[in-house]
Each structure stands twice: as C-alpha cells, then as structure tokens.
Design a protein around this motif. Structure first.
Motif, mmCIF file in Angstrom:
data_model
loop_
_atom_site.group_PDB
_atom_site.id
_atom_site.type_symbol
_atom_site.label_atom_id
_atom_site.label_comp_id
_atom_site.label_asym_id
_atom_site.label_seq_id
_atom_site.Cartn_x
_atom_site.Cartn_y
_atom_site.Cartn_z
ATOM 1 N N ILE A 219 0.836 -1.200 0.000
ATOM 2 C CA ILE A 219 0.000 0.000 0.000
ATOM 3 C C ILE A 219 0.874 1.256 0.000
ATOM 4 C CG2 ILE A 219 -1.669 1.337 1.347
ATOM 5 C CD1 ILE A 219 -2.861 -1.322 2.287
ATOM 6 N N SER A 220 1.953 1.228 0.770
ATOM 7 C CA SER A 220 2.851 2.383 0.837
ATOM 8 C C SER A 220 3.472 2.663 -0.526
ATOM 9 C CB SER A 220 3.946 2.143 1.880
ATOM 10 O OG SER A 220 3.401 2.001 3.167
ATOM 11 N N LEU A 221 3.894 1.607 -1.220
ATOM 12 C CA LEU A 221 4.456 1.782 -2.560
ATOM 13 C C LEU A 221 3.404 2.327 -3.520
ATOM 14 C CD1 LEU A 221 6.568 -1.497 -2.784
ATOM 15 C CD2 LEU A 221 7.475 0.831 -2.773
ATOM 16 N N MET A 222 2.187 1.839 -3.391
ATOM 17 C CA MET A 222 1.097 2.297 -4.242
ATOM 18 C C MET A 222 0.814 3.782 -4.014
ATOM 19 S SD MET A 222 -2.734 0.680 -4.486
ATOM 20 C CE MET A 222 -3.150 1.156 -2.810
ATOM 21 N N LYS A 223 0.994 4.234 -2.786
ATOM 22 C CA LYS A 223 0.751 5.644 -2.457
ATOM 23 C C LYS A 223 1.879 6.555 -2.944
ATOM 24 C CE LYS A 223 -2.008 4.814 1.741
ATOM 25 N NZ LYS A 223 -3.232 5.523 1.344
ATOM 26 N N GLY A 224 3.031 5.967 -3.236
ATOM 27 C CA GLY A 224 4.138 6.770 -3.727
ATOM 28 C C GLY A 224 5.319 6.892 -2.793
ATOM 29 N N LEU A 225 5.307 6.176 -1.670
ATOM 30 C CA LEU A 225 6.480 6.188 -0.801
ATOM 31 C C LEU A 225 7.583 5.361 -1.450
ATOM 32 C CD1 LEU A 225 4.002 6.768 1.206
ATOM 33 C CD2 LEU A 225 5.579 6.045 2.991
ATOM 34 N N GLU A 226 8.822 5.727 -1.186
ATOM 35 C CA GLU A 226 9.976 5.054 -1.769
ATOM 36 C C GLU A 226 10.731 4.309 -0.676
ATOM 37 O OE1 GLU A 226 14.104 6.328 -4.131
ATOM 38 O OE2 GLU A 226 12.427 7.743 -4.011
ATOM 39 N N PHE A 227 11.193 3.100 -0.985
ATOM 40 C CA PHE A 227 11.924 2.297 -0.012
ATOM 41 C C PHE A 227 13.303 1.945 -0.556
ATOM 42 C CE2 PHE A 227 7.585 1.829 1.274
ATOM 43 C CZ PHE A 227 7.614 1.650 2.636
ATOM 44 N N ARG A 228 14.291 2.013 0.328
ATOM 45 C CA ARG A 228 15.640 1.576 -0.019
ATOM 46 C C ARG A 228 16.098 0.590 1.051
ATOM 47 N NH1 ARG A 228 19.175 6.175 -3.059
ATOM 48 N NH2 ARG A 228 17.545 6.877 -4.492
ATOM 49 N N PHE A 229 16.167 -0.685 0.652
ATOM 50 C CA PHE A 229 16.523 -1.737 1.595
ATOM 51 C C PHE A 229 18.009 -2.104 1.465
ATOM 52 C CE2 PHE A 229 11.894 -2.630 0.976
ATOM 53 C CZ PHE A 229 11.508 -2.323 2.266
ATOM 54 N N ASP A 230 18.516 -2.817 2.472
ATOM 55 C CA ASP A 230 19.940 -3.174 2.544
ATOM 56 C C ASP A 230 20.800 -1.933 2.358
ATOM 57 O OD1 ASP A 230 19.588 -5.947 2.929
ATOM 58 O OD2 ASP A 230 19.175 -6.209 0.796
ATOM 59 N N ALA A 231 20.392 -0.852 2.985
ATOM 60 C CA ALA A 231 21.037 0.448 2.794
ATOM 61 C C ALA A 231 21.594 0.950 4.122
ATOM 62 C CB ALA A 231 20.048 1.454 2.208
ATOM 63 N N ALA A 232 22.885 0.811 4.312
ATOM 64 C CA ALA A 232 23.539 1.320 5.514
ATOM 65 C C ALA A 232 24.113 2.705 5.221
ATOM 66 C CB ALA A 232 24.658 0.376 5.940
ATOM 67 N N PHE A 233 24.049 3.588 6.209
ATOM 68 C CA PHE A 233 24.579 4.937 6.053
ATOM 69 C C PHE A 233 26.081 4.912 5.745
ATOM 70 C CE2 PHE A 233 20.897 6.735 8.394
ATOM 71 C CZ PHE A 233 20.630 7.808 7.548
ATOM 72 N N GLN A 234 26.483 5.727 4.776
ATOM 73 C CA GLN A 234 27.900 5.967 4.536
ATOM 74 C C GLN A 234 28.269 7.410 4.878
ATOM 75 O OE1 GLN A 234 28.262 4.705 0.435
ATOM 76 N NE2 GLN A 234 28.900 2.634 1.052
ATOM 77 N N GLY A 235 27.269 8.292 4.808
ATOM 78 C CA GLY A 235 27.534 9.675 5.183
ATOM 79 C C GLY A 235 26.412 10.608 4.771
ATOM 80 N N ILE A 236 26.347 11.756 5.456
ATOM 81 C CA ILE A 236 25.380 12.805 5.134
ATOM 82 C C ILE A 236 26.159 14.103 4.937
ATOM 83 C CG2 ILE A 236 23.337 14.075 5.885
ATOM 84 C CD1 ILE A 236 22.724 11.741 7.784
ATOM 85 N N GLU A 237 25.997 14.704 3.776
ATOM 86 C CA GLU A 237 26.718 15.937 3.460
ATOM 87 C C GLU A 237 25.732 17.076 3.266
ATOM 88 O OE1 GLU A 237 29.772 17.722 0.050
ATOM 89 O OE2 GLU A 237 29.299 15.573 0.116
ATOM 90 N N LYS A 238 25.994 18.189 3.928
ATOM 91 C CA LYS A 238 25.144 19.360 3.775
ATOM 92 C C LYS A 238 25.652 20.215 2.624
ATOM 93 C CE LYS A 238 22.654 22.834 6.433
ATOM 94 N NZ LYS A 238 22.361 23.353 7.787
ATOM 95 N N ASN A 239 24.775 20.479 1.664
ATOM 96 C CA ASN A 239 25.137 21.234 0.472
ATOM 97 C C ASN A 239 25.023 22.732 0.722
ATOM 98 O OD1 ASN A 239 25.336 18.685 -0.748
ATOM 99 N ND2 ASN A 239 23.164 18.739 -1.329
ATOM 100 N N ASN A 240 25.532 23.525 -0.213
ATOM 101 C CA ASN A 240 25.494 24.987 -0.075
ATOM 102 C C ASN A 240 24.069 25.530 -0.008
ATOM 103 O OD1 ASN A 240 28.281 25.139 -0.074
ATOM 104 N ND2 ASN A 240 28.413 25.375 -2.303
ATOM 105 N N ASP A 241 23.134 24.839 -0.662
ATOM 106 C CA ASP A 241 21.739 25.306 -0.658
ATOM 107 C C ASP A 241 20.956 24.813 0.556
ATOM 108 O OD1 ASP A 241 21.529 22.643 -1.252
ATOM 109 O OD2 ASP A 241 20.431 22.900 -3.141
ATOM 110 N N GLY A 242 21.637 24.117 1.485
ATOM 111 C CA GLY A 242 20.984 23.631 2.696
ATOM 112 C C GLY A 242 20.433 22.231 2.582
ATOM 113 N N CYS A 243 20.385 21.693 1.374
ATOM 114 C CA CYS A 243 19.887 20.328 1.196
ATOM 115 C C CYS A 243 20.937 19.319 1.683
ATOM 116 C CB CYS A 243 19.559 20.071 -0.271
ATOM 117 S SG CYS A 243 18.240 21.123 -0.914
#
Length: 449
Positions: A219-243
């Motif tokens: 149902i979640s996929l049908m609604k448009g939610l996106e899933f990424r499985f087997d996905a471990a964090f490698q890093g989070i980078e803050k861009n110049n535009d704040g994203c």
C-alpha cells in the motif's frame, strides 16, 4: 529503620514514573519525583500523544479527496497550514502536562524539577548539589532516540525535533523501518512530502505478522512512498543550498531536505551514576531487573523503557502500578507480558496481539489460519483500491485463538476489544457463534474462513 527524607524517590515523571508516584503516595508513602524536563515524559511530550494528533491531522488529506465521492463540494486544492496543526498539538501537550502535574500534586507528591544523579543505594544528588535520601529509589527515566554513527549524522534530526519544524520539507528521508519510521512516513507523505524510507535490512516492522507488513509495504508503494533496503549509512553531506545528500551502501546517493533518524531507542542510563549503587546494566545499557522490578541493588528499582523489556507506554504504566501496589499497597502484583496488543499508526494502521503465523508454527506445530481480505465500504465508494486484511491464527488441535493481526482503517480501535478475547483464551468457534454487527469492518472478525 534509618531516617530518610522520603520513602520513595522516583527519577523520571513519564507515564511509568507518574503512575508509580501517584499510587505509592495514595498508599501513604512519602514520595518525591524528579523530572529535568516536563512532567508527562516521552509519550505525552514528544511521543505517542502528539504523534497520534499529527496522524489525525494528516488523515484529512485523503478524507478531503474522498469527500467528493460522497457529495461534498471540496476544492481541488485545499490549503493546509502546518503551523496551525503544530501549534494546536503543542497546546494540547501543554494541557496534558498541566493535568499530570496537578494529579501528582493533589496526591501529595513533591515534584523536583532537576536532573538527578544516584550517589548511593539510598541517596541522590540534585543538579545544584542538594542531597536527598530515600528508603527506595525508582528509576523511570525512559529512553532516547538512537543516532547512527556516520559522518554528517549531526545534520539529521530525531522524532523529538520532528514536532517542532518550521515547515514541512518537500523531500524527507527516514532511516529505520520500525513503528516510528512508518508512522512519520505516513504523516509527512499525507502532508505533501516525498518520503524515502531507508533501512539496513530487507524487513519493515520486524515482530509483526509477515502478511500484514507485506500488505503495508504494498500500500505504501502504491501511495508513492519510496523504499531503499539493505542500505547502511555511509555519510550525510550538507550542500550549499541547505539540502542534504545521503550516501548509502548498495544504492545511489539521494538529495533530500531533511533526514530523520528512527533507528531505535536507547535507555537513558548514561549519566545516572548507577555504578555508585552497584546497579547492573545489560549490553544495551538497560537496567537489569527481576520480576518485581528490583535491580541488583536491593533498594533500587526500575520500570519502563529504561529496562528495555517491552518499550510501550501501557507496559510502563502497568509496571509502575505493580511496583507501587507490591511495595506500598500490600498487594503483590506482577505484570503479565503475554498477549500484549500493539499498533502502528501508519497509513493505514495495523495492529496485532499474540503469536504471528511463523511464531505459532514454531511454538505449536499444528495451527489453523483464517483470514479476510476485503475492500472497506468507504474505500469502495471513494474509488480507492486499498484493501484491508484480517488474520486469525488458531491452535490446530483446540481451536484456541493464539494470534490476531490486522491492517486497515481503525484496526487499533477494533483490536483492543478483540485482544481481550485472545487473552481470555477464546476459540474460533466462540467467535463464529457471535452474531456479526453489520455493516462494520469489525464484523469480519466473526466471519473469517
């Protein structure tokens, strides 16, 4: 007996600590409770209560869209004000906080607004250096959200901060796939954000029945939610535009406006000074207790999420009640942890009690499984293809119901009553003998084949 300042000193005024304090005082004990933030704890202040109110608010998105099929002239674009919802929710939190405070004070409980450190088996020290003594100490400090250890983790937030956002972000990545992740995913999706759920394994909502969680994923996929499985964090980078650009194993990087960590909760024992009293902790930092909530120090007890037994508000409340009745009410009581009903206020919600199908097979061997896979009446008229699924697991030899699992509109409300039947050991035949209440979704419970 030694002359103490109090009979009981409670650390933490959340759901469990508040209940234990109030009941112990009602039994005649001299009680003080220390709370460094606000009375009410995680559930009331930054957890299940405000989150459920956000779920209600988010649900109007589909309700307004469905209203046209029921004859209501609703504009194609309805205006939504996040600050209005956010501020009204916080106003309700303030009201409940005041009610909790009044209840404690009316029972003669002394509320101490301070951080506390345990400095002995019968002694605590407040932040200003004041020392207090008590015959018994009860630890009820709960837990806090876990934050992954990865580069750039400081750019993410937890559920604690999600209630106070200035605006709803356009793109949200939620790390984790438990109940907190799925509930906030539904909220933010309905409020207009694109939601990505990222999980280090292939499963969502481990512990719930496989058929039910598979249905939520569909149902979640049908609604448009996106899933990424087997996905471990490698890093989070803050861009110049704040994203934020999130790098992860086995997937391409993704750029979002906000990252929420919903990767579990950690007991709040880090700076309590428990070593000074000889209180043993387990590998996850939780207080080790016996069946009567007593720690390895005879005068110190613990209840709720800080013990990491079952992290549910009603369990903390029952443990607090059992502790106070046992110690101060001459009514020895232990909590029964079997057949605990639980719910996920996802979109749609799911709920369950008892054994899952796989657990029942492993435990009983011979089982019978009954189900009802149907489209609720409201969804039919609204032209929604979303289907509900109810599932009943029974002992193959006796017909006793050992598990009930459901996904669909209002199933947490339905399951509460049904959980009583499971707890009482009723059988499938007894359900079948009950006349259906028609037309309702709940009637499917007595019509399953």
């Amino acid at each position: 007996m030694a002359d103490y300042d109090y009979d009981l000193f409670v650390i933490g005024a959340g759901s469990g600590g508040t209940r234990a304090s109030r009941v112990a005082a009602a039994h005649g004990a001299r009680v003080a409770v220390a709370e460094e933030y606000r009375v009410g704890g995680t559930c009331v202040i930054r957890g299940c209560v405000p989150k459920k109110l956000l779920v209600y608010g988010a649900h109007f998105a589909e309700d307004l869209a469905d209203a046209k099929r029921f004859g209501w002239q609703v504009p194609d674009q309805c205006e939504f004000s996040w600050p209005t919802l956010r501020d009204n929710v916080m106003e309700e939190v303030d009201r409940i906080n005041a009610a909790y405070t009044t209840t404690l004070e009316s029972h003669g409980v002394e509320i101490i607004h301070s951080r506390v450190t345990i400095t002995g088996p019968n002694q605590v020290t407040l932040a200003d250096g004041t020392v207090k003594t008590a015959e018994r100490i009860l630890i009820a400090v709960g837990a806090h959200p876990a934050v992954p250890d990865c580069p750039g983790a400081e750019h993410g937030i937890t559920s604690n901060e999600a209630f106070h956002l200035e605006a709803i972000p356009k793109r949200v990545l939620i790390a984790g796939a438990g109940y907190i992740a799925n509930e906030f995913a539904g909220i933010f999706h309905q409020l207009g954000a694109h939601v990505i759920i990222m999980n280090r394994t292939q499963d969502i909502l481990r512990g719930y029945d496989l058929s039910i969680r598979d249905r939520l994923l569909q149902i979640s996929l049908m609604k448009g939610l996106e899933f990424r499985f087997d996905a471990a964090f490698q890093g989070i980078e803050k861009n110049n535009d704040g994203c934020l650009t999130v790098s992860m194993a086995n997937h391409e990087p993704v750029t979002v406006d906000m990252v929420i960590f919903a990767t579990g909760r950690v007991p709040n024992t880090g700076s309590l000074g428990l070593d000074a009293a000889g209180v043993e902790l387990d590998a996850k930092g939780a207080v080790v207790v016996d069946e009567d909530n007593r720690s390895t120090c005879p005068s110190i007890y613990a209840i709720g999420d800080v013990t990491n037994r079952v992290q549910l508000t009603p369990i903390a409340i029952r443990e607090g009640q059992a502790f106070a009745d046992t110690i101060y009410g001459n009514k020895p009581t232990r909590v029964d942890y079997t057949n605990i009903p639980s719910a996920v206020f996802s979109h749609p919600p799911l709920a369950g009690v008892g054994l899952t199908e796989s657990e029942a097979k492993q435990t009983l061997g011979s089982i019978r499984v009954y189900s009802s896979d149907f489209r609720p009446m409201k969804n039919v008229l609204a032209n929604r293809n979303e289907r509900a699924l109810y599932k009943m697991i029974c002992d193959g030899e006796t017909g006793r119901i050992v598990g009930l699992h459901m996904i669909g509109p209002d199933v947490p409300e339905i399951l509460q009553a049904a959980a009583i039947a499971v707890k009482a050991g009723l059988t499938k035949d007894q359900f079948d003998e009950t006349v259906a209440l028609h037309p309702t979704m709940a009637e499917e419970l007595v019509l399953m084949r």
